[in-house]
Scaffold this active site. Structure first.
Site, PDB file in Angstrom:
ATOM      1  N   ASP A  44       0.826  -1.214   0.000  1.00 12.23           N
ATOM      2  CA  ASP A  44       0.000   0.000   0.000  1.00 12.23           C
ATOM      3  C   ASP A  44       0.849   1.249   0.000  1.00 12.23           C
ATOM      4  OD1 ASP A  44       0.678   0.155   2.717  1.00 12.23           O
ATOM      5  OD2 ASP A  44      -1.014  -1.166   3.200  1.00 12.23           O
ATOM      6  N   LYS A  66      -4.960   1.292  -4.453  1.00 15.50           N
ATOM      7  CA  LYS A  66      -5.830   1.651  -5.583  1.00 15.50           C
ATOM      8  C   LYS A  66      -5.947   0.477  -6.550  1.00 15.50           C
ATOM      9  CE  LYS A  66      -1.997   3.850  -7.916  1.00 15.50           C
ATOM     10  NZ  LYS A  66      -1.335   5.041  -8.337  1.00 15.50           N
ATOM     11  N   MET A 181      -1.014   9.720  12.500  1.00 14.93           N
ATOM     12  CA  MET A 181      -2.254  10.105  11.813  1.00 14.93           C
ATOM     13  C   MET A 181      -2.899  11.316  12.469  1.00 14.93           C
ATOM     14  SD  MET A 181      -3.810   6.285  11.172  1.00 14.93           S
ATOM     15  CE  MET A 181      -3.451   5.680  12.819  1.00 14.93           C
TER      16      MET A 181
HETATM   17  N1  SAH Z   1       2.283   0.651  10.842  1.00 15.54           N
HETATM   18  C1  SAH Z   1       2.818   1.990  10.704  1.00 15.54           C
HETATM   19  C2  SAH Z   1       1.814   3.056  11.058  1.00 15.54           C
HETATM   20  C3  SAH Z   1       0.593   3.066  10.176  1.00 15.54           C
HETATM   21  S1  SAH Z   1      -0.520   4.378  10.579  1.00 15.54           S
HETATM   22  C4  SAH Z   1       4.076   2.104  11.562  1.00 15.54           C
HETATM   23  O1  SAH Z   1       4.366   1.228  12.366  1.00 15.54           O
HETATM   24  O2  SAH Z   1       4.826   3.076  11.352  1.00 15.54           O
HETATM   25  C5  SAH Z   1      -0.024   5.608   9.420  1.00 15.54           C
HETATM   26  C6  SAH Z   1       0.651   6.761  10.117  1.00 15.54           C
HETATM   27  O3  SAH Z   1       1.967   6.420  10.495  1.00 15.54           O
HETATM   28  C7  SAH Z   1       0.813   7.995   9.265  1.00 15.54           C
HETATM   29  O4  SAH Z   1      -0.357   8.777   9.242  1.00 15.54           O
HETATM   30  C8  SAH Z   1       1.916   8.715   9.994  1.00 15.54           C
HETATM   31  O5  SAH Z   1       1.451   9.360  11.151  1.00 15.54           O
HETATM   32  C9  SAH Z   1       2.777   7.559  10.448  1.00 15.54           C
HETATM   33  N2  SAH Z   1       3.878   7.294   9.511  1.00 15.54           N
HETATM   34  C10 SAH Z   1       4.122   6.156   8.864  1.00 15.54           C
HETATM   35  N3  SAH Z   1       5.255   6.263   8.138  1.00 15.54           N
HETATM   36  C11 SAH Z   1       5.724   7.499   8.351  1.00 15.54           C
HETATM   37  C12 SAH Z   1       6.860   8.231   7.918  1.00 15.54           C
HETATM   38  N4  SAH Z   1       7.761   7.688   7.099  1.00 15.54           N
HETATM   39  N5  SAH Z   1       7.030   9.493   8.341  1.00 15.54           N
HETATM   40  C13 SAH Z   1       6.157  10.059   9.178  1.00 15.54           C
HETATM   41  N6  SAH Z   1       5.076   9.426   9.629  1.00 15.54           N
HETATM   42  C14 SAH Z   1       4.852   8.163   9.234  1.00 15.54           C
END
Ligand code: SAH
Length: 518
Positions: A44, A66, A181
Protein backbone atom coordinates in the site's frame (compact mmCIF):
# COMPACT_ATOMS: atom_id res chain seq x y z
CA UNK A 1 5.11 -34.84 4.30
CA UNK A 2 5.29 -37.15 1.31
CA UNK A 3 7.81 -36.14 -1.32
CA UNK A 4 5.23 -36.43 -4.07
CA UNK A 5 2.93 -33.84 -2.49
CA UNK A 6 1.99 -31.16 -5.02
CA UNK A 7 1.85 -27.46 -4.30
CA UNK A 8 -1.74 -26.34 -4.04
CA UNK A 9 -4.47 -25.68 -1.56
CA UNK A 10 -3.20 -26.04 1.97
CA UNK A 11 0.35 -24.98 1.09
CA UNK A 12 -0.50 -21.29 0.91
CA UNK A 13 1.12 -19.06 3.49
CA UNK A 14 0.83 -15.36 4.17
CA UNK A 15 3.63 -13.31 5.66
CA UNK A 16 2.60 -9.98 7.18
CA UNK A 17 5.81 -8.05 6.64
CA UNK A 18 6.75 -4.75 8.26
CA UNK A 19 8.58 -2.70 5.62
CA UNK A 20 9.86 -0.07 8.04
CA UNK A 21 9.16 3.67 8.02
CA UNK A 22 10.16 4.45 4.43
CA UNK A 23 13.82 3.85 3.67
CA UNK A 24 13.94 0.45 1.93
CA UNK A 25 17.12 -0.37 3.88
CA UNK A 26 15.11 -0.61 7.09
CA UNK A 27 13.28 -3.86 6.32
CA UNK A 28 14.38 -6.86 8.40
CA UNK A 29 16.47 -9.72 7.01
CA UNK A 30 13.48 -12.03 7.54
CA UNK A 31 11.13 -9.63 5.75
CA UNK A 32 13.47 -9.37 2.78
CA UNK A 33 13.77 -13.15 2.55
CA UNK A 34 9.97 -13.45 2.46
CA UNK A 35 9.74 -10.84 -0.31
CA UNK A 36 12.39 -12.58 -2.37
CA UNK A 37 10.36 -15.81 -2.35
CA UNK A 38 6.92 -14.28 -2.87
CA UNK A 39 4.43 -15.31 -5.56
CA UNK A 40 2.06 -12.46 -4.72
CA UNK A 41 2.68 -9.15 -2.92
CA UNK A 42 -0.06 -6.86 -1.64
CA UNK A 43 1.32 -3.45 -0.77
CA UNK A 44 0.00 0.00 0.00
CA UNK A 45 0.80 3.69 0.08
CA UNK A 46 3.08 3.58 3.10
CA UNK A 47 5.16 0.53 2.22
CA UNK A 48 8.54 1.52 0.71
CA UNK A 49 8.01 1.21 -3.08
CA UNK A 50 11.65 0.28 -3.78
CA UNK A 51 11.09 -3.00 -1.92
CA UNK A 52 8.87 -4.25 -4.73
CA UNK A 53 12.01 -4.59 -6.84
CA UNK A 54 13.16 -7.29 -4.42
CA UNK A 55 10.35 -9.68 -5.41
CA UNK A 56 10.96 -12.19 -8.19
CA UNK A 57 10.20 -10.54 -11.55
CA UNK A 58 7.22 -12.84 -12.13
CA UNK A 59 5.60 -12.10 -8.75
CA UNK A 60 2.14 -10.53 -8.93
CA UNK A 61 2.15 -7.06 -7.35
CA UNK A 62 -1.17 -5.71 -6.09
CA UNK A 63 -1.52 -2.12 -4.93
CA UNK A 64 -4.33 -2.32 -2.37
CA UNK A 65 -4.22 1.47 -2.15
CA UNK A 66 -5.83 1.65 -5.58
CA UNK A 67 -6.25 -1.89 -6.82
CA UNK A 68 -9.88 -1.75 -7.89
CA UNK A 69 -9.82 0.86 -10.60
CA UNK A 70 -8.58 3.97 -8.84
CA UNK A 71 -10.43 3.08 -5.65
CA UNK A 72 -8.62 1.80 -2.56
CA UNK A 73 -9.62 -1.70 -1.46
CA UNK A 74 -11.61 -1.85 1.76
CA UNK A 75 -10.20 -3.84 4.68
CA UNK A 76 -12.72 -6.61 3.98
CA UNK A 77 -11.60 -6.78 0.36
CA UNK A 78 -7.95 -6.94 1.44
CA UNK A 79 -8.71 -9.75 3.91
CA UNK A 80 -10.62 -11.59 1.19
CA UNK A 81 -7.77 -11.19 -1.30
CA UNK A 82 -5.24 -12.52 1.23
CA UNK A 83 -7.45 -15.54 1.90
CA UNK A 84 -8.02 -16.14 -1.82
CA UNK A 85 -4.31 -16.14 -2.74
CA UNK A 86 -3.49 -18.21 0.34
CA UNK A 87 -6.14 -20.77 -0.66
CA UNK A 88 -4.64 -20.93 -4.14
CA UNK A 89 -1.45 -22.26 -2.52
CA UNK A 90 0.60 -19.09 -3.06
CA UNK A 91 3.39 -17.59 -1.01
CA UNK A 92 1.81 -14.25 -0.22
CA UNK A 93 3.50 -11.20 1.28
CA UNK A 94 1.37 -8.47 2.77
CA UNK A 95 3.84 -5.59 2.82
CA UNK A 96 3.10 -2.72 5.18
CA UNK A 97 4.75 0.49 6.30
CA UNK A 98 6.38 0.44 9.73
CA UNK A 99 5.29 -2.48 11.88
CA UNK A 100 2.17 -4.45 10.83
CA UNK A 101 0.72 -4.40 14.35
CA UNK A 102 1.18 -0.67 15.02
CA UNK A 103 -1.98 0.93 13.60
CA UNK A 104 -1.46 -1.28 10.58
CA UNK A 105 -4.51 -3.56 10.90
CA UNK A 106 -2.15 -6.52 10.76
CA UNK A 107 -3.99 -8.15 13.63
CA UNK A 108 -7.28 -8.10 11.73
CA UNK A 109 -5.65 -9.63 8.67
CA UNK A 110 -4.04 -12.36 10.79
CA UNK A 111 -7.40 -13.16 12.39
CA UNK A 112 -9.13 -13.44 9.00
CA UNK A 113 -6.41 -15.80 7.75
CA UNK A 114 -6.44 -17.97 10.86
CA UNK A 115 -10.21 -18.21 10.62
CA UNK A 116 -9.87 -19.38 7.01
CA UNK A 117 -7.29 -21.97 8.04
CA UNK A 118 -4.38 -20.34 6.21
CA UNK A 119 -0.92 -20.21 7.72
CA UNK A 120 0.16 -16.70 8.63
CA UNK A 121 3.42 -15.35 10.02
CA UNK A 122 4.00 -11.82 11.23
CA UNK A 123 7.45 -10.40 10.56
CA UNK A 124 7.82 -7.26 12.68
CA UNK A 125 9.13 -4.00 11.25
CA UNK A 126 10.64 -0.80 12.56
CA UNK A 127 7.69 1.37 13.43
CA UNK A 128 7.78 4.98 12.26
CA UNK A 129 6.84 5.96 15.81
CA UNK A 130 10.35 5.04 16.97
CA UNK A 131 12.55 4.71 13.86
CA UNK A 132 11.05 7.74 12.12
CA UNK A 133 11.72 9.93 15.13
CA UNK A 134 15.26 8.60 15.34
CA UNK A 135 15.86 9.61 11.72
CA UNK A 136 15.02 13.17 12.75
CA UNK A 137 17.50 13.04 15.63
CA UNK A 138 14.82 12.53 18.30
CA UNK A 139 15.35 9.56 20.64
CA UNK A 140 12.02 8.37 22.02
CA UNK A 141 13.57 7.88 25.48
CA UNK A 142 16.68 9.46 26.96
CA UNK A 143 18.30 8.92 30.33
CA UNK A 144 17.32 11.72 32.65
CA UNK A 145 14.88 13.27 30.16
CA UNK A 146 12.26 10.70 29.16
CA UNK A 147 11.65 7.34 30.79
CA UNK A 148 8.29 6.51 29.24
CA UNK A 149 6.42 6.94 25.98
CA UNK A 150 3.02 6.35 24.44
CA UNK A 151 2.11 5.92 20.78
CA UNK A 152 -1.38 7.17 20.03
CA UNK A 153 -3.58 7.56 17.00
CA UNK A 154 -4.61 11.13 16.26
CA UNK A 155 -7.30 9.97 13.91
CA UNK A 156 -9.93 10.20 16.63
CA UNK A 157 -10.53 13.93 17.02
CA UNK A 158 -10.55 14.91 20.73
CA UNK A 159 -13.73 16.93 20.16
CA UNK A 160 -15.86 13.90 19.28
CA UNK A 161 -18.35 13.05 21.94
CA UNK A 162 -17.55 9.35 22.13
CA UNK A 163 -13.78 9.90 21.77
CA UNK A 164 -11.62 6.79 21.94
CA UNK A 165 -8.49 8.47 23.28
CA UNK A 166 -8.31 10.00 26.73
CA UNK A 167 -6.08 12.95 25.74
CA UNK A 168 -6.43 14.80 29.00
CA UNK A 169 -5.27 11.79 30.93
CA UNK A 170 -2.47 11.07 28.48
CA UNK A 171 -1.27 14.68 28.67
CA UNK A 172 0.80 14.08 31.79
CA UNK A 173 0.86 10.28 31.97
CA UNK A 174 4.03 9.77 29.91
CA UNK A 175 7.18 11.74 29.08
CA UNK A 176 7.15 11.34 25.29
CA UNK A 177 3.93 11.27 23.33
CA UNK A 178 4.00 10.20 19.68
CA UNK A 179 0.85 10.78 17.67
CA UNK A 180 0.36 8.99 14.34
CA UNK A 181 -2.25 10.11 11.81
CA UNK A 182 -2.64 13.36 13.68
CA UNK A 183 -1.85 16.12 11.16
CA UNK A 184 -5.51 16.88 10.50
CA UNK A 185 -6.36 17.27 14.19
CA UNK A 186 -3.39 19.16 15.59
CA UNK A 187 -5.36 22.11 16.98
CA UNK A 188 -7.74 19.92 18.93
CA UNK A 189 -5.00 17.54 20.13
CA UNK A 190 -2.72 20.33 21.33
CA UNK A 191 -5.62 22.05 23.08
CA UNK A 192 -6.68 18.85 24.82
CA UNK A 193 -3.12 18.18 26.00
CA UNK A 194 -2.78 21.71 27.38
CA UNK A 195 -6.13 21.38 29.07
CA UNK A 196 -4.92 18.09 30.56
CA UNK A 197 -1.99 19.88 32.19
CA UNK A 198 0.87 19.63 29.71
CA UNK A 199 2.90 22.87 29.65
CA UNK A 200 2.24 25.17 26.70
CA UNK A 201 6.01 25.53 26.29
CA UNK A 202 6.61 21.79 25.82
CA UNK A 203 8.85 21.28 22.77
CA UNK A 204 7.09 19.52 19.87
CA UNK A 205 7.96 18.48 16.35
CA UNK A 206 6.32 17.16 13.23
CA UNK A 207 8.38 14.77 11.15
CA UNK A 208 7.02 14.38 7.62
CA UNK A 209 8.00 11.36 5.48
CA UNK A 210 10.63 10.24 7.96
CA UNK A 211 13.65 8.33 6.55
CA UNK A 212 12.71 9.12 2.94
CA UNK A 213 14.28 11.77 0.69
CA UNK A 214 11.23 13.97 1.45
CA UNK A 215 11.86 13.96 5.18
CA UNK A 216 11.11 17.34 6.74
CA UNK A 217 10.93 18.50 10.36
CA UNK A 218 8.92 21.38 11.73
CA UNK A 219 9.40 22.22 15.42
CA UNK A 220 7.52 24.55 17.76
CA UNK A 221 6.10 24.61 21.28
CA UNK A 222 2.88 22.76 22.05
CA UNK A 223 1.07 26.08 22.00
CA UNK A 224 2.26 27.00 18.50
CA UNK A 225 2.75 23.69 16.73
CA UNK A 226 -0.63 23.60 14.96
CA UNK A 227 -0.08 27.06 13.49
CA UNK A 228 3.50 26.17 12.52
CA UNK A 229 2.20 23.08 10.71
CA UNK A 230 -0.25 25.23 8.74
CA UNK A 231 2.40 27.84 7.93
CA UNK A 232 4.80 25.20 6.69
CA UNK A 233 2.14 23.16 4.88
CA UNK A 234 2.94 19.91 6.70
CA UNK A 235 0.98 17.00 5.22
CA UNK A 236 0.52 13.33 6.05
CA UNK A 237 2.31 11.07 6.63
CA UNK A 238 3.77 12.82 9.63
CA UNK A 239 4.67 12.00 13.21
CA UNK A 240 3.67 14.44 15.92
CA UNK A 241 5.96 14.20 18.91
CA UNK A 242 5.50 16.00 22.21
CA UNK A 243 8.14 16.04 24.92
CA UNK A 244 11.53 17.22 26.16
CA UNK A 245 13.36 14.72 23.92
CA UNK A 246 12.60 17.04 20.97
CA UNK A 247 15.30 19.37 22.37
CA UNK A 248 17.96 16.73 21.68
CA UNK A 249 17.35 17.10 17.95
CA UNK A 250 19.67 20.08 17.55
CA UNK A 251 22.52 17.96 18.88
CA UNK A 252 21.62 14.60 17.37
CA UNK A 253 20.17 15.43 13.94
CA UNK A 254 22.80 15.77 11.22
CA UNK A 255 25.75 16.28 13.57
CA UNK A 256 28.05 13.32 13.93
CA UNK A 257 26.34 11.33 11.20
CA UNK A 258 28.92 12.18 8.58
CA UNK A 259 29.23 14.69 5.78
CA UNK A 260 26.80 12.99 3.45
CA UNK A 261 24.00 12.70 6.02
CA UNK A 262 20.68 13.86 4.63
CA UNK A 263 22.03 14.52 1.13
CA UNK A 264 19.81 13.38 -1.72
CA UNK A 265 21.95 11.53 -4.18
CA UNK A 266 20.76 10.59 -7.65
CA UNK A 267 21.91 7.17 -8.81
CA UNK A 268 21.74 6.70 -12.56
CA UNK A 269 23.12 3.20 -13.12
CA UNK A 270 20.96 0.18 -13.90
CA UNK A 271 18.57 -1.07 -11.26
CA UNK A 272 20.58 -4.28 -10.92
CA UNK A 273 23.78 -2.34 -10.29
CA UNK A 274 22.34 0.47 -8.20
CA UNK A 275 22.20 -1.45 -4.96
CA UNK A 276 25.92 -1.45 -4.15
CA UNK A 277 26.12 2.34 -4.50
CA UNK A 278 22.77 2.85 -2.75
CA UNK A 279 23.93 0.74 0.19
CA UNK A 280 27.26 2.53 0.43
CA UNK A 281 25.41 5.87 0.49
CA UNK A 282 22.80 4.71 3.00
CA UNK A 283 25.53 3.63 5.37
CA UNK A 284 26.70 7.29 5.25
CA UNK A 285 23.11 8.38 6.10
CA UNK A 286 22.67 9.86 2.63
CA UNK A 287 19.33 9.43 0.87
CA UNK A 288 19.70 7.63 -2.45
CA UNK A 289 17.22 8.48 -5.22
CA UNK A 290 17.14 5.84 -7.92
CA UNK A 291 16.64 6.81 -11.54
CA UNK A 292 18.15 4.05 -13.63
CA UNK A 293 19.13 5.97 -16.77
CA UNK A 294 20.04 2.81 -18.62
CA UNK A 295 18.46 -0.48 -19.37
CA UNK A 296 20.55 -3.25 -20.82
CA UNK A 297 18.94 -4.40 -24.07
CA UNK A 298 20.37 -7.64 -25.41
CA UNK A 299 21.79 -7.04 -28.89
CA UNK A 300 23.97 -10.03 -29.68
CA UNK A 301 24.00 -11.38 -33.23
CA UNK A 302 23.67 -15.17 -32.74
CA UNK A 303 25.96 -16.08 -35.61
CA UNK A 304 28.67 -13.74 -34.33
CA UNK A 305 28.36 -15.32 -30.89
CA UNK A 306 28.55 -18.81 -32.41
CA UNK A 307 31.68 -17.82 -34.31
CA UNK A 308 33.30 -16.40 -31.16
CA UNK A 309 32.44 -19.55 -29.19
CA UNK A 310 33.95 -21.64 -31.99
CA UNK A 311 37.11 -19.56 -31.98
CA UNK A 312 37.34 -19.82 -28.17
CA UNK A 313 36.96 -23.61 -28.39
CA UNK A 314 39.79 -23.84 -30.87
CA UNK A 315 42.02 -21.70 -28.66
CA UNK A 316 42.33 -18.93 -31.25
CA UNK A 317 42.29 -16.00 -28.84
CA UNK A 318 45.39 -14.78 -27.07
CA UNK A 319 43.31 -12.34 -25.02
CA UNK A 320 39.70 -11.76 -24.06
CA UNK A 321 39.01 -8.24 -22.78
CA UNK A 322 35.95 -7.59 -20.62
CA UNK A 323 35.08 -3.90 -20.42
CA UNK A 324 32.30 -3.93 -17.82
CA UNK A 325 30.25 -6.02 -15.40
CA UNK A 326 27.45 -5.97 -17.98
CA UNK A 327 29.76 -7.44 -20.62
CA UNK A 328 30.67 -10.28 -18.24
CA UNK A 329 27.06 -10.91 -17.32
CA UNK A 330 25.70 -10.96 -20.88
CA UNK A 331 28.63 -13.06 -22.15
CA UNK A 332 27.95 -15.75 -19.55
CA UNK A 333 24.23 -15.68 -20.32
CA UNK A 334 25.03 -16.34 -23.96
CA UNK A 335 27.41 -19.16 -23.05
CA UNK A 336 24.76 -20.73 -20.84
CA UNK A 337 22.32 -20.68 -23.75
CA UNK A 338 24.92 -22.62 -25.76
CA UNK A 339 25.65 -25.18 -23.01
CA UNK A 340 29.13 -23.72 -22.64
CA UNK A 341 30.87 -22.47 -19.49
CA UNK A 342 33.99 -20.81 -18.11
CA UNK A 343 36.24 -23.58 -19.44
CA UNK A 344 35.98 -21.92 -22.86
CA UNK A 345 38.40 -19.26 -21.62
CA UNK A 346 41.05 -21.76 -20.50
CA UNK A 347 43.38 -21.02 -23.39
CA UNK A 348 43.11 -17.23 -23.37
CA UNK A 349 44.49 -14.55 -21.08
CA UNK A 350 41.83 -12.40 -19.51
CA UNK A 351 41.77 -8.66 -19.06
CA UNK A 352 39.15 -6.97 -16.85
CA UNK A 353 38.71 -3.21 -17.08
CA UNK A 354 37.93 -1.95 -13.60
CA UNK A 355 37.86 -3.86 -10.30
CA UNK A 356 34.08 -4.46 -10.47
CA UNK A 357 34.57 -6.23 -13.81
CA UNK A 358 37.36 -8.31 -12.26
CA UNK A 359 35.02 -9.21 -9.38
CA UNK A 360 32.29 -10.23 -11.84
CA UNK A 361 34.77 -12.64 -13.46
CA UNK A 362 35.94 -13.92 -10.09
CA UNK A 363 32.32 -14.67 -9.17
CA UNK A 364 32.30 -16.99 -12.19
CA UNK A 365 35.51 -18.73 -11.19
CA UNK A 366 37.89 -16.75 -13.39
CA UNK A 367 40.79 -14.67 -12.12
CA UNK A 368 41.73 -11.87 -14.55
CA UNK A 369 45.37 -11.98 -15.69
CA UNK A 370 45.35 -8.23 -16.12
CA UNK A 371 43.41 -5.45 -14.39
CA UNK A 372 44.76 -2.19 -15.87
CA UNK A 373 45.66 0.34 -13.19
CA UNK A 374 43.67 2.98 -15.05
CA UNK A 375 40.16 1.83 -15.99
CA UNK A 376 39.83 3.77 -19.25
CA UNK A 377 40.17 2.78 -22.91
CA UNK A 378 43.58 4.48 -23.03
CA UNK A 379 44.73 2.89 -19.76
CA UNK A 380 43.59 -0.55 -20.88
CA UNK A 381 45.33 -0.19 -24.26
CA UNK A 382 48.65 0.75 -22.67
CA UNK A 383 48.41 -2.09 -20.13
CA UNK A 384 47.44 -4.66 -22.77
CA UNK A 385 50.29 -3.66 -25.06
CA UNK A 386 52.74 -3.80 -22.15
CA UNK A 387 51.43 -7.30 -21.36
CA UNK A 388 52.11 -8.43 -24.93
CA UNK A 389 48.64 -8.30 -26.49
CA UNK A 390 49.99 -6.63 -29.66
CA UNK A 391 49.94 -9.00 -32.62
CA UNK A 392 47.59 -11.50 -30.98
CA UNK A 393 43.94 -12.32 -31.68
CA UNK A 394 41.71 -10.47 -29.20
CA UNK A 395 38.04 -10.99 -28.37
CA UNK A 396 36.30 -7.84 -27.18
CA UNK A 397 32.72 -8.46 -26.00
CA UNK A 398 31.06 -5.11 -25.31
CA UNK A 399 28.29 -2.55 -25.75
CA UNK A 400 26.99 -1.16 -29.01
CA UNK A 401 28.42 2.30 -29.61
CA UNK A 402 31.37 1.87 -27.20
CA UNK A 403 34.52 3.97 -27.73
CA UNK A 404 36.99 2.85 -30.41
CA UNK A 405 40.24 3.73 -28.58
CA UNK A 406 40.92 0.16 -27.51
CA UNK A 407 40.16 -1.80 -30.74
CA UNK A 408 41.81 0.86 -32.93
CA UNK A 409 44.93 0.90 -30.78
CA UNK A 410 45.19 -2.89 -30.66
CA UNK A 411 44.78 -3.13 -34.45
CA UNK A 412 47.46 -0.49 -34.93
CA UNK A 413 49.73 -2.75 -32.87
CA UNK A 414 49.08 -5.66 -35.26
CA UNK A 415 46.32 -7.46 -33.33
CA UNK A 416 43.24 -9.01 -34.89
CA UNK A 417 40.29 -7.72 -32.84
CA UNK A 418 36.90 -9.45 -32.88
CA UNK A 419 34.42 -6.97 -31.47
CA UNK A 420 31.38 -8.84 -30.23
CA UNK A 421 28.45 -6.52 -29.73
CA UNK A 422 26.40 -7.82 -26.80
CA UNK A 423 24.04 -5.13 -25.62
CA UNK A 424 22.85 -1.60 -25.96
CA UNK A 425 22.68 0.65 -22.92
CA UNK A 426 19.39 2.42 -23.70
CA UNK A 427 17.25 4.91 -21.77
CA UNK A 428 14.51 3.16 -19.74
CA UNK A 429 11.08 2.73 -21.30
CA UNK A 430 9.28 3.95 -18.18
CA UNK A 431 11.50 5.82 -15.70
CA UNK A 432 10.14 5.95 -12.11
CA UNK A 433 7.82 8.96 -11.67
CA UNK A 434 8.80 9.55 -8.05
CA UNK A 435 12.43 10.15 -8.93
CA UNK A 436 11.47 12.36 -11.89
CA UNK A 437 9.31 14.51 -9.62
CA UNK A 438 12.15 14.95 -7.15
CA UNK A 439 14.45 16.07 -9.94
CA UNK A 440 11.89 18.55 -11.33
CA UNK A 441 11.41 20.04 -7.87
CA UNK A 442 15.17 20.63 -7.62
CA UNK A 443 15.53 18.34 -4.62
CA UNK A 444 18.68 16.55 -5.74
CA UNK A 445 21.90 17.56 -3.95
CA UNK A 446 24.32 15.25 -5.73
CA UNK A 447 24.22 13.49 -9.12
CA UNK A 448 26.37 10.40 -9.62
CA UNK A 449 27.47 9.14 -13.02
CA UNK A 450 29.15 5.75 -13.17
CA UNK A 451 29.63 5.46 -16.95
CA UNK A 452 29.42 7.70 -19.99
CA UNK A 453 26.24 5.93 -21.08
CA UNK A 454 24.52 6.93 -17.83
CA UNK A 455 25.25 10.58 -18.70
CA UNK A 456 23.99 10.39 -22.28
CA UNK A 457 20.90 8.46 -21.37
CA UNK A 458 19.99 10.66 -18.41
CA UNK A 459 20.00 13.60 -20.83
CA UNK A 460 17.69 11.62 -23.13
CA UNK A 461 15.35 10.64 -20.27
CA UNK A 462 15.08 14.12 -18.75
CA UNK A 463 14.96 16.33 -21.84
CA UNK A 464 14.55 19.92 -20.63
CA UNK A 465 14.16 18.80 -17.01
CA UNK A 466 17.93 18.27 -16.99
CA UNK A 467 18.14 21.99 -16.14
CA UNK A 468 16.80 21.21 -12.65
CA UNK A 469 20.08 19.38 -11.95
CA UNK A 470 22.41 22.26 -12.79
CA UNK A 471 22.76 23.33 -9.16
CA UNK A 472 23.64 19.87 -7.90
CA UNK A 473 27.11 18.58 -7.20
CA UNK A 474 28.15 16.41 -10.15
CA UNK A 475 30.19 13.32 -9.30
CA UNK A 476 31.79 11.04 -11.92
CA UNK A 477 33.43 7.70 -11.36
CA UNK A 478 36.32 8.36 -13.73
CA UNK A 479 37.75 10.62 -16.43
CA UNK A 480 35.85 9.18 -19.44
CA UNK A 481 32.60 9.59 -17.56
CA UNK A 482 33.64 13.14 -16.66
CA UNK A 483 34.31 13.87 -20.36
CA UNK A 484 30.82 12.64 -21.22
CA UNK A 485 29.41 14.85 -18.45
CA UNK A 486 31.23 17.89 -19.88
CA UNK A 487 29.85 17.11 -23.34
CA UNK A 488 26.38 17.14 -21.78
CA UNK A 489 27.06 20.61 -20.36
CA UNK A 490 27.80 19.62 -16.77
CA UNK A 491 30.80 20.76 -14.77
CA UNK A 492 32.06 17.67 -12.93
CA UNK A 493 32.79 18.72 -9.34
CA UNK A 494 34.05 15.31 -8.32
CA UNK A 495 36.04 12.78 -10.32
CA UNK A 496 36.95 9.74 -8.25
CA UNK A 497 40.67 9.03 -7.96
CA UNK A 498 39.92 5.33 -7.66
CA UNK A 499 37.31 4.26 -10.23
CA UNK A 500 35.19 2.17 -7.88
CA UNK A 501 32.05 2.69 -5.81
CA UNK A 502 34.17 3.04 -2.66
CA UNK A 503 36.40 5.54 -4.50
CA UNK A 504 33.38 7.53 -5.65
CA UNK A 505 31.87 7.70 -2.16
CA UNK A 506 35.22 8.74 -0.64
CA UNK A 507 35.62 11.49 -3.26
CA UNK A 508 32.06 12.67 -2.57
CA UNK A 509 32.71 12.92 1.15
CA UNK A 510 35.82 14.98 0.53
CA UNK A 511 34.05 17.31 -1.92
CA UNK A 512 31.04 17.91 0.30
CA UNK A 513 33.38 18.59 3.23
CA UNK A 514 35.25 21.18 1.19
CA UNK A 515 32.05 22.80 -0.06
CA UNK A 516 30.63 23.11 3.41
CA UNK A 517 33.80 24.53 4.88
CA UNK A 518 34.11 27.10 2.09
N1 SAH B 1 2.28 0.65 10.84
C1 SAH B 1 2.82 1.99 10.70
C2 SAH B 1 1.81 3.06 11.06
C3 SAH B 1 0.59 3.07 10.18
S1 SAH B 1 -0.52 4.38 10.58
C4 SAH B 1 4.08 2.10 11.56
O1 SAH B 1 4.37 1.23 12.37
O2 SAH B 1 4.83 3.08 11.35
C5 SAH B 1 -0.02 5.61 9.42
C6 SAH B 1 0.65 6.76 10.12
O3 SAH B 1 1.97 6.42 10.50
C7 SAH B 1 0.81 7.99 9.26
O4 SAH B 1 -0.36 8.78 9.24
C8 SAH B 1 1.92 8.72 9.99
O5 SAH B 1 1.45 9.36 11.15
C9 SAH B 1 2.78 7.56 10.45
N2 SAH B 1 3.88 7.29 9.51
C10 SAH B 1 4.12 6.16 8.86
N3 SAH B 1 5.26 6.26 8.14
C11 SAH B 1 5.72 7.50 8.35
C12 SAH B 1 6.86 8.23 7.92
N4 SAH B 1 7.76 7.69 7.10
N5 SAH B 1 7.03 9.49 8.34
C13 SAH B 1 6.16 10.06 9.18
N6 SAH B 1 5.08 9.43 9.63
C14 SAH B 1 4.85 8.16 9.23
Amino acid sequence: MSTTAKAGAGDGHVWLVGGGPGDPGYITVAGLAALRRADVVLYDRLSPPELLDECPPEAVRIDVGKAVGRQAMTQDQINAALVEHGRAGKRVVRLKGGDPFVFGRGGEEAEALIEAGIAVTEIPGITSAIGGLAAAGIPITHRGIAASFAVVTGHEAPTRSEQATDWQHLATAVDTLVVLMGVGNLDAIAAALIEGGRARSTPCALVHAATTPQQRVVAATLEHIAQAARDEGVEAPALFVVGEVVRLRSRLAAAGRGTLAGKRVLITRTRQQASSLAEALRSESALPVLLPAIEILRRADPSAVDAAVQALRSGAYGWVVFTSENAVEVTFELLRDRDADARLFAGARLCAIGPATADALLARGLRADLVPAEATGEGALAALLAAGAGGTQVLLPRAEGARMVLPDGLRAAGSTVDELTLYLAAPPASPPEGALDRIRRGEIDIVTFTSSSTVRNLVAVLGRDIEALRGALIACIGPSTADAAREAGFVPDVVAAEYTIAGLVAALRAAVNMREQA
